[in-house]
Design a protein around this motif. Structure first.
Motif, mmCIF file in Angstrom:
data_model
loop_
_atom_site.group_PDB
_atom_site.id
_atom_site.type_symbol
_atom_site.label_atom_id
_atom_site.label_comp_id
_atom_site.label_asym_id
_atom_site.label_seq_id
_atom_site.Cartn_x
_atom_site.Cartn_y
_atom_site.Cartn_z
ATOM 1 N N ALA A 1 58.043 29.381 68.318
ATOM 2 C CA ALA A 1 58.089 28.567 69.528
ATOM 3 C C ALA A 1 58.237 29.436 70.777
ATOM 4 C CB ALA A 1 59.255 27.587 69.446
ATOM 5 N N LEU A 2 58.317 30.740 70.596
ATOM 6 C CA LEU A 2 58.521 31.611 71.732
ATOM 7 C C LEU A 2 58.058 33.022 71.407
ATOM 8 C CD1 LEU A 2 61.311 33.477 71.056
ATOM 9 C CD2 LEU A 2 62.275 31.206 71.233
ATOM 10 N N THR A 3 57.950 33.815 72.433
ATOM 11 C CA THR A 3 57.725 35.240 72.283
ATOM 12 C C THR A 3 59.002 35.918 72.730
ATOM 13 O OG1 THR A 3 55.373 35.026 72.754
ATOM 14 C CG2 THR A 3 56.346 37.198 73.046
ATOM 15 N N TRP A 4 59.458 36.854 71.942
ATOM 16 C CA TRP A 4 60.727 37.498 72.207
ATOM 17 C C TRP A 4 60.455 38.962 72.484
ATOM 18 C CZ3 TRP A 4 64.821 38.053 67.813
ATOM 19 C CH2 TRP A 4 66.050 38.429 68.350
ATOM 20 N N LYS A 5 60.832 39.425 73.666
ATOM 21 C CA LYS A 5 60.560 40.801 74.041
ATOM 22 C C LYS A 5 61.842 41.501 74.452
ATOM 23 C CE LYS A 5 55.906 39.736 75.580
ATOM 24 N NZ LYS A 5 54.925 39.830 76.646
ATOM 25 N N SER A 6 61.893 42.802 74.131
ATOM 26 C CA SER A 6 63.014 43.633 74.533
ATOM 27 C C SER A 6 62.508 45.067 74.609
ATOM 28 C CB SER A 6 64.165 43.502 73.536
ATOM 29 O OG SER A 6 65.313 44.171 74.036
ATOM 30 N N LEU A 7 63.378 45.983 74.946
ATOM 31 C CA LEU A 7 63.017 47.387 75.057
ATOM 32 C C LEU A 7 63.798 48.216 74.048
ATOM 33 C CD1 LEU A 7 63.171 47.694 78.945
ATOM 34 C CD2 LEU A 7 61.113 47.450 77.533
ATOM 35 N N VAL A 8 63.208 49.316 73.612
ATOM 36 C CA VAL A 8 63.922 50.259 72.752
ATOM 37 C C VAL A 8 64.888 51.041 73.636
ATOM 38 C CG1 VAL A 8 63.679 52.322 71.319
ATOM 39 C CG2 VAL A 8 62.035 50.441 71.096
ATOM 40 N N VAL A 9 66.171 51.082 73.231
ATOM 41 C CA VAL A 9 67.156 51.819 74.017
ATOM 42 C C VAL A 9 67.693 53.050 73.300
ATOM 43 C CG1 VAL A 9 67.867 49.806 75.351
ATOM 44 C CG2 VAL A 9 69.084 50.372 73.232
ATOM 45 N N TYR A 10 67.351 53.205 72.003
ATOM 46 C CA TYR A 10 67.874 54.347 71.258
ATOM 47 C C TYR A 10 66.971 54.621 70.069
ATOM 48 C CZ TYR A 10 71.300 57.387 68.967
ATOM 49 O OH TYR A 10 71.924 58.449 68.394
ATOM 50 N N PHE A 11 66.843 55.906 69.737
ATOM 51 C CA PHE A 11 66.015 56.337 68.610
ATOM 52 C C PHE A 11 66.787 57.386 67.826
ATOM 53 C CE2 PHE A 11 63.502 59.912 67.107
ATOM 54 C CZ PHE A 11 62.657 59.302 66.213
ATOM 55 N N LYS A 12 66.676 57.325 66.491
ATOM 56 C CA LYS A 12 67.276 58.368 65.658
ATOM 57 C C LYS A 12 66.620 58.380 64.290
ATOM 58 C CE LYS A 12 71.270 55.839 63.859
ATOM 59 N NZ LYS A 12 72.727 55.874 63.797
ATOM 60 N N ASN B 1 71.576 57.058 53.259
ATOM 61 C CA ASN B 1 72.625 56.627 54.186
ATOM 62 C C ASN B 1 72.540 55.119 54.397
ATOM 63 O OD1 ASN B 1 73.380 59.281 54.447
ATOM 64 N ND2 ASN B 1 72.805 59.481 56.596
ATOM 65 N N ALA B 2 73.657 54.448 54.165
ATOM 66 C CA ALA B 2 73.688 52.991 54.286
ATOM 67 C C ALA B 2 73.632 52.574 55.751
ATOM 68 C CB ALA B 2 74.937 52.428 53.619
ATOM 69 N N VAL B 3 73.012 51.408 55.987
ATOM 70 C CA VAL B 3 72.766 50.920 57.342
ATOM 71 C C VAL B 3 73.245 49.483 57.479
ATOM 72 C CG1 VAL B 3 70.962 50.407 59.035
ATOM 73 C CG2 VAL B 3 70.734 52.403 57.548
ATOM 74 N N GLY B 4 73.791 49.139 58.629
ATOM 75 C CA GLY B 4 74.058 47.748 58.992
ATOM 76 C C GLY B 4 75.409 47.232 58.558
ATOM 77 N N TYR B 5 75.714 45.997 59.039
ATOM 78 C CA TYR B 5 76.945 45.324 58.635
ATOM 79 C C TYR B 5 76.945 45.167 57.122
ATOM 80 C CZ TYR B 5 77.714 44.017 63.495
ATOM 81 O OH TYR B 5 77.925 44.039 64.837
ATOM 82 N N GLY B 6 78.023 45.499 56.516
ATOM 83 C CA GLY B 6 78.119 45.409 55.067
ATOM 84 C C GLY B 6 77.375 46.517 54.346
ATOM 85 N N VAL C 1 65.034 52.602 65.529
ATOM 86 C CA VAL C 1 65.282 52.355 66.943
ATOM 87 C C VAL C 1 66.293 51.225 67.093
ATOM 88 C CG1 VAL C 1 63.003 53.152 67.666
ATOM 89 C CG2 VAL C 1 63.356 50.727 67.180
ATOM 90 N N THR C 2 66.974 51.214 68.216
ATOM 91 C CA THR C 2 67.879 50.129 68.567
ATOM 92 C C THR C 2 67.209 49.312 69.671
ATOM 93 O OG1 THR C 2 69.818 51.445 68.013
ATOM 94 C CG2 THR C 2 70.172 49.540 69.457
ATOM 95 N N VAL C 3 67.139 48.006 69.427
ATOM 96 C CA VAL C 3 66.551 47.085 70.392
ATOM 97 C C VAL C 3 67.645 46.087 70.764
ATOM 98 C CG1 VAL C 3 64.742 45.376 70.792
ATOM 99 C CG2 VAL C 3 64.286 47.347 69.300
ATOM 100 N N PRO C 4 68.077 46.051 72.023
ATOM 101 C CA PRO C 4 69.151 45.123 72.398
ATOM 102 C C PRO C 4 68.658 43.677 72.422
ATOM 103 C CG PRO C 4 68.318 46.241 74.336
ATOM 104 C CD PRO C 4 67.599 46.842 73.143
ATOM 105 N N VAL C 5 69.382 42.820 71.713
ATOM 106 C CA VAL C 5 69.091 41.394 71.699
ATOM 107 C C VAL C 5 70.410 40.646 71.683
ATOM 108 C CG1 VAL C 5 66.875 41.608 70.529
ATOM 109 C CG2 VAL C 5 68.930 41.330 69.178
ATOM 110 N N ASP C 6 70.372 39.407 72.098
ATOM 111 C CA ASP C 6 71.531 38.539 72.017
ATOM 112 C C ASP C 6 71.135 37.395 71.107
ATOM 113 O OD1 ASP C 6 73.892 37.228 72.338
ATOM 114 O OD2 ASP C 6 73.460 36.492 74.344
ATOM 115 N N MET C 7 71.632 37.411 69.889
ATOM 116 C CA MET C 7 71.110 36.511 68.866
ATOM 117 C C MET C 7 72.204 36.086 67.917
ATOM 118 S SD MET C 7 68.348 35.261 67.946
ATOM 119 C CE MET C 7 67.955 34.286 66.562
ATOM 120 N N VAL C 8 72.272 34.796 67.621
ATOM 121 C CA VAL C 8 73.233 34.316 66.648
ATOM 122 C C VAL C 8 72.586 34.127 65.281
ATOM 123 C CG1 VAL C 8 75.345 33.001 66.951
ATOM 124 C CG2 VAL C 8 73.440 32.516 68.414
#
Length: 166
Positions: free
Chosen positions: A111-122, A128-133, A145-152
């Motif tokens: 229902a939408l297009t969601w856009k953001s920018l890359v703010v970090y690369f590594k 190596n484990a990644v993410g919550y849990g 890359v890290t892409v900032p979003v505000d999402m529930v």
């Protein structure tokens, strides 16, 4: 789900208190399914039964019911009896079914297009484990890359589908 709100076993006392104040207007009453996207709908059906029991308060006190809503994406598709005055489609708004096992009965489109920018690369090294849990480990070195979003809503479902990332 034990996040916010009133427990079902305290809801009737809460409603009695709310309606005892003339300056409080109850416009809606809702809950949220914890397991409506799973094969086993036992707990979801228990949640719906509890919610309907709370709604009996309105009949008992001859009060017009406010807007009632409890259905999320899983319930919209699997528990039509829970689709009351409104529904909250959640992840389906991204064009994604809430789980892989749910029969594809309707076409869902983003229902939408969601856009953001890359703010970090590594580079993340293999193993190596990644993410919550620490739920995922690459089997080889990867670029991340890290892409900032505000999402529930859990974006992992979106990421595991045919969604496009640029």
């Amino acid at each position: 789900m034990e996040r916010i709100g009133v427990h079902y076993y305290n809801a009737k006392k809460f409603l009695e208190a709310a309606y005892s104040y003339k300056n409080i207007i109850v416009e809606g009453i809702y809950s949220h399914f914890a397991t409506a996207e799973y094969d086993d709908l036992t707990f979801a059906k228990l949640q719906l039964e509890r919610f309907n029991d709370v709604l009996e308060f309105y009949k008992k006190h001859s009060i017009i019911q406010p807007f009632r809503h409890i259905s999320n994406s899983g319930a919209i598709l699997q528990l039509p009896e829970a689709n009351l005055d409104m529904v909250r489609p959640g992840i389906m708004l991204f064009g994604v079914y809430p789980s892989k096992h749910i029969k594809k009965t309707i076409v869902v489109k983003p229902a939408l297009t969601w856009k953001s920018l890359v703010v970090y690369f590594k580079v993340i090294k293999a193993g190596n484990a990644v993410g919550y849990g620490l739920t995922w480990k690459p089997d080889h070195n990867i670029r991340a890359v890290t892409v900032p979003v505000d999402m529930v809503t859990d974006i992992s479902e979106v990421c595991l589908t045919k969604q496009k990332f640029y």
